[in-house]
Design a protein around this motif. Structure first.
Motif, PDB file in Angstrom:
ATOM      1  N   MET A 169      -7.329  -2.270  -6.955  1.00 10.95           N
ATOM      2  CA  MET A 169      -6.690  -1.212  -6.771  1.00 10.95           C
ATOM      3  C   MET A 169      -6.557  -0.373  -8.174  1.00 10.95           C
ATOM      4  SD  MET A 169      -2.301  -0.971  -6.153  1.00 10.95           S
ATOM      5  CE  MET A 169      -1.971  -2.021  -7.620  1.00 10.95           C
ATOM      6  N   LYS A 170      -6.851   0.974  -7.905  1.00 10.50           N
ATOM      7  CA  LYS A 170      -6.886   1.908  -9.200  1.00 10.50           C
ATOM      8  C   LYS A 170      -5.707   2.535  -9.486  1.00 10.50           C
ATOM      9  CE  LYS A 170     -10.622   4.929 -10.339  1.00 10.50           C
ATOM     10  NZ  LYS A 170     -11.649   6.009  -9.800  1.00 10.50           N
ATOM     11  N   ILE A 171      -5.558   2.326 -10.765  1.00  8.51           N
ATOM     12  CA  ILE A 171      -4.164   2.654 -11.484  1.00  8.51           C
ATOM     13  C   ILE A 171      -4.334   3.763 -12.501  1.00  8.51           C
ATOM     14  CG2 ILE A 171      -2.291   1.927 -12.688  1.00  8.51           C
ATOM     15  CD1 ILE A 171      -2.688  -0.959 -11.301  1.00  8.51           C
ATOM     16  N   GLY A 172      -3.643   4.763 -12.534  1.00  9.61           N
ATOM     17  CA  GLY A 172      -3.860   5.811 -13.629  1.00  9.61           C
ATOM     18  C   GLY A 172      -2.621   5.400 -14.510  1.00  9.61           C
ATOM     19  N   ARG A 173      -2.909   5.487 -15.881  1.00 11.38           N
ATOM     20  CA  ARG A 173      -1.702   5.689 -16.882  1.00 11.38           C
ATOM     21  C   ARG A 173      -1.866   6.678 -17.821  1.00 11.38           C
ATOM     22  NH1 ARG A 173      -2.065   4.288 -21.924  1.00 11.38           N
ATOM     23  NH2 ARG A 173      -2.918   2.109 -21.596  1.00 11.38           N
ATOM     24  N   LEU A 174      -0.745   7.370 -17.923  1.00  7.03           N
ATOM     25  CA  LEU A 174      -0.682   8.337 -18.980  1.00  7.03           C
ATOM     26  C   LEU A 174       0.223   8.119 -19.891  1.00  7.03           C
ATOM     27  CD1 LEU A 174      -0.716  11.525 -16.739  1.00  7.03           C
ATOM     28  CD2 LEU A 174      -2.670  10.454 -18.191  1.00  7.03           C
ATOM     29  N   THR A 175      -0.208   7.941 -21.439  1.00  9.33           N
ATOM     30  CA  THR A 175       0.811   7.787 -22.248  1.00  9.33           C
ATOM     31  C   THR A 175       1.058   9.237 -22.891  1.00  9.33           C
ATOM     32  OG1 THR A 175       0.055   5.676 -22.772  1.00  9.33           O
ATOM     33  CG2 THR A 175       1.538   6.890 -24.544  1.00  9.33           C
ATOM     34  N   LEU A 176       2.287   9.965 -22.994  1.00 11.20           N
ATOM     35  CA  LEU A 176       2.688  11.188 -23.330  1.00 11.20           C
ATOM     36  C   LEU A 176       3.185  11.235 -24.537  1.00 11.20           C
ATOM     37  CD1 LEU A 176       3.337  11.911 -19.599  1.00 11.20           C
ATOM     38  CD2 LEU A 176       1.368  12.315 -20.813  1.00 11.20           C
ATOM     39  N   SER A 177       2.742  11.797 -25.553  1.00 11.14           N
ATOM     40  CA  SER A 177       3.316  11.753 -26.946  1.00 11.14           C
ATOM     41  C   SER A 177       2.668  12.389 -27.848  1.00 11.14           C
ATOM     42  CB  SER A 177       3.465  10.032 -27.276  1.00 11.14           C
ATOM     43  OG  SER A 177       3.523  10.244 -28.884  1.00 11.14           O
ATOM     44  N   GLY A 218      -1.099  -6.180 -14.514  1.00  8.81           N
ATOM     45  CA  GLY A 218      -2.167  -7.329 -14.530  1.00  8.81           C
ATOM     46  C   GLY A 218      -1.511  -8.585 -14.243  1.00  8.81           C
ATOM     47  N   GLU A 219      -0.363  -8.830 -14.864  1.00 11.74           N
ATOM     48  CA  GLU A 219       0.428 -10.236 -14.503  1.00 11.74           C
ATOM     49  C   GLU A 219       0.863  -9.959 -12.920  1.00 11.74           C
ATOM     50  OE1 GLU A 219       3.444 -10.599 -17.151  1.00 11.74           O
ATOM     51  OE2 GLU A 219       2.226 -10.376 -18.970  1.00 11.74           O
ATOM     52  N   CYS A 220       1.410  -9.173 -12.433  1.00 11.81           N
ATOM     53  CA  CYS A 220       2.088  -8.989 -11.356  1.00 11.81           C
ATOM     54  C   CYS A 220       1.249  -8.732 -10.144  1.00 11.81           C
ATOM     55  CB  CYS A 220       3.055  -7.607 -11.348  1.00 11.81           C
ATOM     56  SG  CYS A 220       4.477  -7.961 -12.396  1.00 11.81           S
ATOM     57  N   PHE A 221       0.152  -8.125 -10.045  1.00 14.81           N
ATOM     58  CA  PHE A 221      -0.720  -7.947  -8.996  1.00 14.81           C
ATOM     59  C   PHE A 221      -1.603  -8.984  -8.722  1.00 14.81           C
ATOM     60  CE2 PHE A 221       1.026  -3.854  -9.420  1.00 14.81           C
ATOM     61  CZ  PHE A 221       1.583  -3.585  -8.293  1.00 14.81           C
ATOM     62  N   ASP A 222      -1.906  -9.657  -7.987  1.00 17.05           N
ATOM     63  CA  ASP A 222      -2.791 -10.593  -7.682  1.00 17.05           C
ATOM     64  C   ASP A 222      -4.059 -10.149  -6.805  1.00 17.05           C
ATOM     65  OD1 ASP A 222      -4.120 -13.115  -7.701  1.00 17.05           O
ATOM     66  OD2 ASP A 222      -2.992 -13.723  -5.750  1.00 17.05           O
ATOM     67  N   GLU A 223      -4.827  -9.105  -7.515  1.00 15.62           N
ATOM     68  CA  GLU A 223      -6.003  -8.487  -6.968  1.00 15.62           C
ATOM     69  C   GLU A 223      -6.663  -7.667  -8.372  1.00 15.62           C
ATOM     70  OE1 GLU A 223      -5.233  -4.547  -4.865  1.00 15.62           O
ATOM     71  OE2 GLU A 223      -3.645  -5.775  -4.129  1.00 15.62           O
ATOM     72  N   ASP A 224      -7.776  -7.427  -8.115  1.00 15.17           N
ATOM     73  CA  ASP A 224      -8.657  -6.591  -9.384  1.00 15.17           C
ATOM     74  C   ASP A 224      -7.967  -5.205  -9.353  1.00 15.17           C
ATOM     75  OD1 ASP A 224     -10.368  -8.839  -9.498  1.00 15.17           O
ATOM     76  OD2 ASP A 224     -11.931  -7.946  -8.239  1.00 15.17           O
ATOM     77  N   LEU A 225      -7.706  -4.875 -10.718  1.00 13.73           N
ATOM     78  CA  LEU A 225      -7.229  -3.681 -11.164  1.00 13.73           C
ATOM     79  C   LEU A 225      -8.172  -2.837 -11.857  1.00 13.73           C
ATOM     80  CD1 LEU A 225      -3.258  -4.665 -12.188  1.00 13.73           C
ATOM     81  CD2 LEU A 225      -4.225  -4.048  -9.816  1.00 13.73           C
ATOM     82  N   GLU A 226      -8.304  -1.648 -11.653  1.00 17.27           N
ATOM     83  CA  GLU A 226      -9.132  -0.750 -12.385  1.00 17.27           C
ATOM     84  C   GLU A 226      -8.008   0.503 -13.290  1.00 17.27           C
ATOM     85  OE1 GLU A 226     -12.427   2.549 -12.022  1.00 17.27           O
ATOM     86  OE2 GLU A 226     -12.207   1.303 -10.346  1.00 17.27           O
ATOM     87  N   PHE A 227      -8.192   0.373 -14.358  1.00 17.96           N
ATOM     88  CA  PHE A 227      -7.241   1.403 -15.052  1.00 17.96           C
ATOM     89  C   PHE A 227      -8.046   2.458 -15.780  1.00 17.96           C
ATOM     90  CE2 PHE A 227      -4.709  -2.726 -15.609  1.00 17.96           C
ATOM     91  CZ  PHE A 227      -3.544  -2.214 -15.259  1.00 17.96           C
ATOM     92  N   VAL A 228      -7.279   3.846 -15.394  1.00 18.82           N
ATOM     93  CA  VAL A 228      -7.874   4.800 -15.800  1.00 18.82           C
ATOM     94  C   VAL A 228      -6.752   5.420 -16.910  1.00 18.82           C
ATOM     95  CG1 VAL A 228      -8.694   7.466 -15.434  1.00 18.82           C
ATOM     96  CG2 VAL A 228      -8.868   5.358 -13.842  1.00 18.82           C
ATOM     97  N   LEU A 229      -6.929   5.286 -18.091  1.00 20.16           N
ATOM     98  CA  LEU A 229      -6.113   5.534 -19.265  1.00 20.16           C
ATOM     99  C   LEU A 229      -6.318   6.738 -19.929  1.00 20.16           C
ATOM    100  CD1 LEU A 229      -6.533   1.769 -20.811  1.00 20.16           C
ATOM    101  CD2 LEU A 229      -5.149   2.634 -18.753  1.00 20.16           C
ATOM    102  N   LYS A 230      -5.156   7.472 -20.131  1.00 23.70           N
ATOM    103  CA  LYS A 230      -5.220   8.603 -21.097  1.00 23.70           C
ATOM    104  C   LYS A 230      -3.932   8.614 -22.069  1.00 23.70           C
ATOM    105  CE  LYS A 230      -7.462  11.636 -17.680  1.00 23.70           C
ATOM    106  NZ  LYS A 230      -7.592  13.102 -17.166  1.00 23.70           N
ATOM    107  N   ILE A 231      -4.315   9.176 -23.218  1.00 22.21           N
ATOM    108  CA  ILE A 231      -2.966   9.503 -23.971  1.00 22.21           C
ATOM    109  C   ILE A 231      -3.058  11.007 -24.340  1.00 22.21           C
ATOM    110  CG2 ILE A 231      -2.041   9.138 -26.536  1.00 22.21           C
ATOM    111  CD1 ILE A 231      -3.323   6.416 -26.311  1.00 22.21           C
ATOM    112  N   LEU A 232      -1.970  11.583 -24.151  1.00 22.73           N
ATOM    113  CA  LEU A 232      -1.906  13.260 -24.161  1.00 22.73           C
ATOM    114  C   LEU A 232      -0.557  13.744 -24.769  1.00 22.73           C
ATOM    115  CD1 LEU A 232      -2.390  13.921 -20.404  1.00 22.73           C
ATOM    116  CD2 LEU A 232      -4.065  14.105 -22.145  1.00 22.73           C
ATOM    117  N   PRO A 233      -0.775  14.750 -25.699  1.00 20.13           N
ATOM    118  CA  PRO A 233       0.524  15.256 -26.074  1.00 20.13           C
ATOM    119  C   PRO A 233       1.382  15.622 -25.060  1.00 20.13           C
ATOM    120  CG  PRO A 233      -1.317  17.016 -26.251  1.00 20.13           C
ATOM    121  CD  PRO A 233      -2.000  15.571 -25.651  1.00 20.13           C
TER     122      PRO A 233
END
Length: 165
Positions: free
Chosen positions: A1-9, A30-45
């Motif tokens: 499963m592909k998960i996008g995560r944006l940190t906004l700060s 990662g602890e909760c899902f029992d499948e391969d996870l792919e993260f797309v990570l970004k930190i933005l203002p």
């Protein structure tokens, strides 16, 4: 499963301080899902147009089925995450924000200041979470069953949870 995560700060995007809520989200999922996870990570203002562009990119081009934002949901002038999210949604799911505020209020009386929301864009579920790592750990368990159910409706496949919620 592909998960996008944006940190906004503003400060985390400038390296003034370390992003702790984003990694807390990644670790918990990662602890909760029992499948391969792919993260797309970004930190933005805290910039509404940048947030909107990133949400569209993660949904429409990266094809993330789940997109989680952290930060920018408070009442200050620079907190624009809900506005950016609502601008790109096709359907709003206000129940997510209602549950987050209701449960958080039991712990922190200022939780009612949160404007977090959630909704759907294409086949992506987008959820705004608080910017506090402790709050992330308190909130995510409350949302997992609804996340799994929504993703099944959007993608036709229910993600496998490693525990029952």
């Amino acid at each position: 499963m592909k998960i996008g995560r944006l940190t906004l700060s503003d400060r985390a995007s400038q390296g003034v301080y370390e992003d702790k809520s984003g990694p807390a989200i990644d670790a918990y999922l990662g602890e909760c899902f029992d499948e391969d996870l792919e993260f797309v990570l970004k930190i933005l203002p805290d910039d509404q147009s940048l947030i909107e562009e990133s949400l569209i990119q993660l949904s429409d081009h990266e094809l993330c089925s789940l997109i989680i934002t952290t930060g920018g949901t408070g009442p200050s002038a620079r907190d624009v995450t809900p506005e950016a999210t609502i601008a790109v949604l096709e359907k709003e799911l206000p129940g997510f924000g209602e549950v987050m505020r209701t449960e958080s209020f039991k712990i922190v009386k200022t939780a009612i200041l949160s404007r977090a929301t959630a909704g759907i864009r294409g086949k992506s579920l987008i959820i705004n979470l608080p910017g506090n790592p402790k709050a992330v750990r308190q909130i995510l368990p409350l949302l997992l069953a609804a996340i799994a159910e929504c993703l099944e409706h959007l993608t036709g496949s229910r993600p496998k949870l490693s525990k029952s919620f």
